[in-house]
Motif scaffolding. Structure first.
Motif, PDB file in Angstrom:
ATOM      1  N   ALA A  74     -19.222  14.086 -56.989  1.00  0.00           N
ATOM      2  CA  ALA A  74     -19.646  15.007 -58.044  1.00  0.00           C
ATOM      3  C   ALA A  74     -21.113  15.337 -57.863  1.00  0.00           C
ATOM      4  N   THR A  75     -21.489  16.573 -58.228  1.00  0.00           N
ATOM      5  CA  THR A  75     -22.891  16.984 -58.169  1.00  0.00           C
ATOM      6  C   THR A  75     -23.364  17.348 -59.566  1.00  0.00           C
TER       7      THR A  75
ATOM      8  N   PHE B 276     -32.523  13.638 -50.127  1.00  0.00           N
ATOM      9  CA  PHE B 276     -33.436  14.772 -50.243  1.00  0.00           C
ATOM     10  C   PHE B 276     -32.786  15.999 -50.870  1.00  0.00           C
ATOM     11  N   ALA B 277     -31.522  15.890 -51.290  1.00  0.00           N
ATOM     12  CA  ALA B 277     -30.851  17.011 -51.939  1.00  0.00           C
ATOM     13  C   ALA B 277     -31.475  17.293 -53.297  1.00  0.00           C
ATOM     14  N   ASN B 278     -31.532  18.559 -53.674  1.00  0.00           N
ATOM     15  CA  ASN B 278     -32.084  18.932 -54.977  1.00  0.00           C
ATOM     16  C   ASN B 278     -31.144  18.583 -56.123  1.00  0.00           C
ATOM     17  N   ASP B 279     -29.850  18.512 -55.830  1.00  0.00           N
ATOM     18  CA  ASP B 279     -28.860  18.180 -56.855  1.00  0.00           C
ATOM     19  C   ASP B 279     -28.602  16.686 -56.874  1.00  0.00           C
ATOM     20  N   GLY B 280     -28.194  16.204 -58.041  1.00  0.00           N
ATOM     21  CA  GLY B 280     -27.736  14.832 -58.138  1.00  0.00           C
ATOM     22  C   GLY B 280     -26.359  14.692 -57.506  1.00  0.00           C
ATOM     23  N   ILE B 281     -26.122  13.617 -56.752  1.00  0.00           N
ATOM     24  CA  ILE B 281     -24.840  13.416 -56.073  1.00  0.00           C
ATOM     25  C   ILE B 281     -24.325  12.020 -56.376  1.00  0.00           C
ATOM     26  N   ILE B 282     -23.063  11.948 -56.763  1.00  0.00           N
ATOM     27  CA  ILE B 282     -22.433  10.670 -57.099  1.00  0.00           C
ATOM     28  C   ILE B 282     -21.129  10.547 -56.320  1.00  0.00           C
ATOM     29  N   GLY B 283     -20.954   9.444 -55.609  1.00  0.00           N
ATOM     30  CA  GLY B 283     -19.709   9.167 -54.904  1.00  0.00           C
ATOM     31  C   GLY B 283     -18.907   8.118 -55.661  1.00  0.00           C
ATOM     32  N   LEU B 284     -17.612   8.400 -55.878  1.00  0.00           N
ATOM     33  CA  LEU B 284     -16.746   7.511 -56.654  1.00  0.00           C
ATOM     34  C   LEU B 284     -15.554   7.071 -55.813  1.00  0.00           C
ATOM     35  N   ASP B 285     -15.027   5.880 -56.120  1.00  0.00           N
ATOM     36  CA  ASP B 285     -13.772   5.495 -55.482  1.00  0.00           C
ATOM     37  C   ASP B 285     -12.615   6.040 -56.315  1.00  0.00           C
TER      38      ASP B 285
ATOM     39  N   GLU C 143     -10.778   4.785 -58.476  1.00  0.00           N
ATOM     40  CA  GLU C 143     -10.720   4.324 -59.871  1.00  0.00           C
ATOM     41  C   GLU C 143     -11.895   4.822 -60.701  1.00  0.00           C
ATOM     42  N   GLY C 144     -12.817   5.543 -60.073  1.00  0.00           N
ATOM     43  CA  GLY C 144     -13.974   6.038 -60.807  1.00  0.00           C
ATOM     44  C   GLY C 144     -15.183   5.129 -60.733  1.00  0.00           C
ATOM     45  N   THR C 145     -15.128   4.104 -59.885  1.00  0.00           N
ATOM     46  CA  THR C 145     -16.277   3.210 -59.714  1.00  0.00           C
ATOM     47  C   THR C 145     -17.309   3.878 -58.814  1.00  0.00           C
ATOM     48  N   ILE C 146     -18.566   3.784 -59.199  1.00  0.00           N
ATOM     49  CA  ILE C 146     -19.635   4.417 -58.437  1.00  0.00           C
ATOM     50  C   ILE C 146     -19.881   3.646 -57.146  1.00  0.00           C
ATOM     51  N   ARG C 147     -19.693   4.309 -56.021  1.00  0.00           N
ATOM     52  CA  ARG C 147     -19.958   3.698 -54.713  1.00  0.00           C
ATOM     53  C   ARG C 147     -21.321   4.113 -54.172  1.00  0.00           C
ATOM     54  N   TYR C 148     -21.756   5.326 -54.587  1.00  0.00           N
ATOM     55  CA  TYR C 148     -23.059   5.806 -54.133  1.00  0.00           C
ATOM     56  C   TYR C 148     -23.628   6.738 -55.193  1.00  0.00           C
ATOM     57  N   ILE C 149     -24.939   6.688 -55.389  1.00  0.00           N
ATOM     58  CA  ILE C 149     -25.624   7.615 -56.274  1.00  0.00           C
ATOM     59  C   ILE C 149     -27.005   7.867 -55.691  1.00  0.00           C
ATOM     60  N   ASN C 150     -27.381   9.135 -55.551  1.00  0.00           N
ATOM     61  CA  ASN C 150     -28.706   9.396 -54.987  1.00  0.00           C
ATOM     62  C   ASN C 150     -29.785   9.325 -56.074  1.00  0.00           C
TER      63      ASN C 150
END
Length: 530
Positions: free
Chosen positions: A185-186, A94-103, A105-112
Motif C-alpha cells: 500500500a502507498t 527515498f520514495a516520496n510516498d509512504g510504502i507499507i508491505g503486508l503479508d 494476514e495483514g502483518t506489516i513486513r516492511y514500512i519505509n
C-alpha cells in the motif's frame, strides 16, 4: 565470524551444484546462501577464527578448482540477491510516498520512513504488528487482503494528536497460482496531493498554437489576440460557457512580456464572498478567527510582475468591485487587517459569459470598473457559429482520448452526421466531454448515436437512414472541400481564399491540388505556380 562471498564460473551441466556443496561439506564449512545462474554459482559462507580464515579459504578454493568444470573463483562484495535487496530498499526509502508491505494476514513486513512519519509511528517497532492496530478497521484494506486493489482512496485516521488525512492506493501480491501472499500500500498526505495538483495546474501553459480551429472567425480573433498580447492593456474576454476563455487568457499571458512571471487564475464564482477578499488581497496575522499564523500573501502579490485572470468577473460582489477598481487606479493593495499599502504590478485579464451592460443598468456591476477592464474586448464565437471547426475538434479529441484510454473506436456515419448538426450549447467543452464519455461507455467497436447520451429535446435532428458508409476522416475531408470550394468561388484566387478561411497560402494550394479544384482559380490566376 567472517562472511566470505565467491562467484564461481562453471560449466553448465547437471550435478554442478551438488559437487560444489560436497566440497564445502568435506571441509566442514557451512554454506549460508547459494544463488545459481547459467555458468555461475554465487556462494556465501562464514569462517571462524581469523588466523585460520585464509588457510581454510585457500584449501576450499584449491579443491574446487580441481574440478574440470570450475574455471575461476573471484571474491565479490555482495551476492546478486543482496545487491537487489539493497537497491530496492534504497528506492523504497527515498520514495516520496509512504510504502507499507503486508503479508497475507495483514502483518506489516516492511514500512519505509515516509510511511512511518506520515502515520506518526516508530518504523522499527511497527514491523510485526497488524495494520489494523495502526489504522483501525478499514474496508479498503480488508478488500486488499482478499485480493482487491484500490486507487487514490481518501483515508481518515484518528490519533491522539488529531485526525490524519491521506490518499491511499493498494495492490495485492499473488503467486503463480493466483493465491494472495501479501500486498503493498502507498500513502500520500492530502496536503502533498493538493500541492502536486496545484503544481501541475500552474505548469499548464496553453499557447495560441494549442487552439484547434480552421474557421476564419477564429483565425481573425487569434491574430487580434496575438497583437494585443504584447501590450499591458486590460482585456475582457467574452463568450459562452465552454468556448475556451481561460485558454485564451493563458495564451495571451504566455505570448506577452510577462510570460516568465506567474499567471494566476481566480474563479470569482467558485469562492464564497467571505473568502474572496482575503484570497485576493491576503491578510495579516490575527486579522480574523482561523487566520494562518504569520498572515498570508494574496493572489495580487503572487501575480506581481505577471497576470491575474478574473474568470466569471460578473460574479464579483459589488463591495469587492470597488476595491478592485481602487487597485487598478492606484496600483496598490492592502492586506485584510493591515493599513500598509503594498505596490503591485499586474496585468488584468477578465472573462464573462454574462451581459455586463445589462448588469450595469440593474446596478449589479459597476460602470467605472466596466470601463477599466473593458479596454479591449475579445468575443469568442460559439461553436454553432463556426461549424467548420467541428470536424477538426472532433478528430482531435477522438484521437487524443482513444490514445489515452487505449481503445480502438470509430464514430458511426449516423453519429458523425448527428454531431455535425448538433447545436453545441456547451461549446468546445461539451464536445470534448461527449467524445470522452462515448469512448468510456461504448461496448462495441463503433460509437453510435445512442452512445452519445445527448439530451436534445429542444432540437429535432433528422438523421438520414441511408447515410453513406463514411468514416470520420471522409466526413472531415468532405467538409473541408466544401469550405475551400466556397471560398475559391467567392475570392477567385488561392491567396484570397487563404485569407478568408484562415489558412496559409501554401496549405490552400496543397488542398486545391488534393481536391482537384484548380478549375476554380481561372486561367488568369498565377497562384498555383507559387
Amino acid at each position: 565470524m567472517t562472511a566470505i562471498r565467491w562467484m564461481l564460473k562453471t560449466g553448465d551441466r547437471i550435478g554442478m551444484i551438488q559437487e560444489v556443496a560436497q566440497v564445502f561439506s568435506q571441509e566442514g564449512v557451512s554454506i549460508k546462501s547459494m544463488e545459481v545462474s547459467a555458468g555461475q554459482i554465487f556462494i556465501k559462507f562464514h569462517l571462524d577464527g581469523a588466523h585460520l580464515n585464509s588457510k581454510i579459504a585457500e584449501a576450499l578454493k584449491k579443491e574446487l578448482l580441481n574440478h574440470n568444470d570450475i574455471h575461476d573463483i573471484t571474491n565479490i562484495a555482495l551476492q546478486p540477491y543482496e545487491q537487489r535487496e539493497k537497491e530496492l530498499q534504497a528506492v523504497l526509502e527515498f520514495a516520496n510516498d509512504g510504502i507499507i508491505g503486508l503479508d497475507s494476514e495483514g502483518t506489516i513486513r516492511y514500512i519505509n520512513s515516509t510511511a512511518a512519519q506520515l502515520l506518526r509511528i516508530d518504523k522499527w517497532s511497527s514491523v510485526g504488528k497488524n495494520i489494523t492496530q495502526i489504522i483501525g478497521t478499514n474496508t479498503h484494506f480488508s478488500g486488499l487482503l482478499s485480493g482487491k486493489s484500490f486507487d487514490h482512496q481518501q483515508m481518515l485516521i484518528d490519533t491522539s494528536r488529531g485526525t490524519l488525512h491521506y490518499l491511499c492506493s493498494g495492490r495485492p501480491i499473488q503467486d503463480e497460482n493466483n493465491q494472495n501472499i501479501g500486498s503493498v500500500a502507498t500513502l500520500k498526505s492530502m496536503n502533498s496531493a493538493k500541492q502536486l495538483v496545484n503544481s501541475i495546474m500552474k505548469n499548464q501553459k496553453f499557447k495560441f498554437d494549442d487552439i484547434i480551429y480552421v474557421s476564419s472567425s477564429m483565425g481573425q480573433l487569434i491574430t487580434t489576440a496575438q497583437r494585443l498580447a504584447i501590450n499591458n492593456c486590460s482585456i475582457l474576454i467574452r463568450g459562452e460557457s465552454g468556448t475556451g476563455k481561460e485558454m485564451f487568457a493563458q495564451a495571451i499571458h504566455h505570448a506577452s512580456s510577462r510570460c516568465l512571471k506567474s499567471f494566476v487564475p481566480i474563479n470569482c464564482a467558485a469562492l464564497p464572498e467571505t473568502l474572496l477578499e482575503s484570497e485576493l488581497f491576503g491578510y495579516e496575522d490575527g486579522s480574523f478567527s482561523g487566520a494562518r499564523k504569520g498572515g498570508k500573501s494574496g493572489l495580487f502579490e503572487i501575480a506581481h510582475g505577471g497576470t491575474i485572470f478574473f474568470d466569471e468577473i460578473s460574479e464579483l460582489p459589488l463591495v469587492l468591485q470597488g476595491k478592485l477598481l481602487r487597485v487598478l487606479q492606484e496600483g496598490v493593495i492592502r492586506r485584510v487587517g493591515s493599513t500598509q499599502e503594498i505596490p503591485i504590478d499586474v496585468r488584468i485579464l477578465a472573462a464573462t459569459n454574462r451581459n455586463l451592460e445589462e448588469m450595469i443598468v440593474s446596478k449589479q456591476f459597476r460602470q467605472d470598473l466596466y470601463y477599466r477592464i473593458n479596454v479591449i474586448p475579445l468575443q469568442i464565437p460559439p461553436l454553432r457559429q463556426r461549424p467548420e471547426d467541428i470536424p477538426i475538434l472532433l478528430r482531435h479529441f477522438h484521437v487524443k482520448h482513444c490514445s489515452e484510454l487505449n481503445r480502438q473506436l470509430e464514430f458511426s456515419p449516423a453519429a458523425i452526421e448527428y454531431l455535425m448538426h448538433y447545436e453545441w450549447p456547451g461549446n468546445v467543452r461539451e464536445l470534448q466531454n461527449i467524445v470522452l464519455r462515448s469512448i468510456h461507455l461504448t461496448l462495441g467497436k463503433e460509437i453510435d448515436i445512442s452512445d452519445l447520451l445527448i439530451q436534445n429535446d429542444s432540437q429535432v435532428i433528422e438523421i438520414q437512414t441511408n447515410v453513406n458508409n463514411k468514416n470520420l476522416k471522409q466526413v472531415i475531408n468532405h467538409t473541408e472541400r466544401m469550405i475551400l470550394e466556397k471560398a475559391l468561388k467567392k475570392c477567385g484566387s488561392a491567396r484570397g481564399a487563404a485569407r478568408a478561411i484562415g489558412l496559409s497560402h501554401t496549405t490552400v494550394l496543397t488542398r486545391i491540388r488534393r481536391y482537384g479544384l484548380e478549375h476554380l482559380l481561372g486561367s488568369h490566376s498565377p497562384d498555383t505556380s507559387k
